[in-house]
Design a protein around this motif. Sequence first.
Motif, PDB file in Angstrom:
ATOM      1  N   ALA A 102     -35.458   6.491 -45.602  1.00 62.39           N
ATOM      2  CA  ALA A 102     -35.321   7.717 -46.395  1.00 62.39           C
ATOM      3  C   ALA A 102     -35.933   7.506 -47.782  1.00 62.39           C
ATOM      4  O   ALA A 102     -36.612   8.387 -48.315  1.00 62.39           O
ATOM      5  N   ASP A 105     -31.366   4.215 -44.699  1.00 65.66           N
ATOM      6  CA  ASP A 105     -31.505   4.396 -46.135  1.00 65.66           C
ATOM      7  C   ASP A 105     -32.862   3.902 -46.613  1.00 65.66           C
ATOM      8  O   ASP A 105     -33.493   4.523 -47.454  1.00 65.66           O
ATOM      9  N   ALA A 137     -24.463  10.415 -38.652  1.00 65.14           N
ATOM     10  CA  ALA A 137     -23.008  10.539 -38.704  1.00 65.14           C
ATOM     11  C   ALA A 137     -22.460  10.983 -37.348  1.00 65.14           C
ATOM     12  O   ALA A 137     -21.443  10.473 -36.881  1.00 65.14           O
ATOM     13  N   LYS A 157     -33.801  14.725 -44.951  1.00 61.03           N
ATOM     14  CA  LYS A 157     -32.915  13.584 -45.171  1.00 61.03           C
ATOM     15  C   LYS A 157     -31.474  13.946 -44.776  1.00 61.03           C
ATOM     16  O   LYS A 157     -30.798  13.182 -44.076  1.00 61.03           O
ATOM     17  N   GLU A 174     -29.205  12.284 -41.869  1.00 66.36           N
ATOM     18  CA  GLU A 174     -27.877  11.732 -42.158  1.00 66.36           C
ATOM     19  C   GLU A 174     -26.820  12.369 -41.256  1.00 66.36           C
ATOM     20  O   GLU A 174     -25.914  11.685 -40.774  1.00 66.36           O
ATOM     21  N   VAL A 229     -27.155   2.566 -40.506  1.00 66.82           N
ATOM     22  CA  VAL A 229     -27.138   3.349 -41.737  1.00 66.82           C
ATOM     23  C   VAL A 229     -27.997   2.682 -42.802  1.00 66.82           C
ATOM     24  O   VAL A 229     -28.786   3.339 -43.471  1.00 66.82           O
TER      25      VAL A 229
END
Length: 168
Positions: free
Chosen positions: A162, A159, A137, A129, A133, A155
């Motif tokens: 994830a 989520d 980014a 995860k 991320e 994003v």
Amino acid sequence: MKLTPKQKKFADEYIKTGNATQSAIEAGYSKKYANTNAPKLLQNTTLKQYIEKCMAEIASKRVMSYTEAVELLTSIARGEEKETVVVATPIGVEEVEKEPDTKTRIIAVREILKRYPNNDKLVEQQIRKLSAEADIAEANAREVTDNGTANEIRVIGFDRRAEEDERS
């Protein structure tokens, strides 16, 4: 048979320089003797064994041990290891110490976990995860949009994935 002080000095100099003639001169042999007999000194069995033993010790000190490697990876993963980077400023350039970025820290954690065979699956999922991320980014930092909505959608979409990964 032991080495004479002159032979030991020659061997120590030879280990440093790799030049037999110069090492013989530094050890106190005459230039004439050194020019003609330095290669013969290297054929002396006792001298040769001493040089080989010293070279082996030097080589073993230069190779990182398992413990050292794991300690270095741990300090990177914790952000304790700093790196020097050059940053542009209005005045010019400046060297700055910085912690490793998230991606580098994740790689260090992965490397540590590879060395421990019964690692925890939950930890692996958390690393996956964090890695995802970090990728997002990085992608967002590269992407330039007018209003930023594309980044938000990406994003939010991540989520949900994830959360689904964590549940399974």
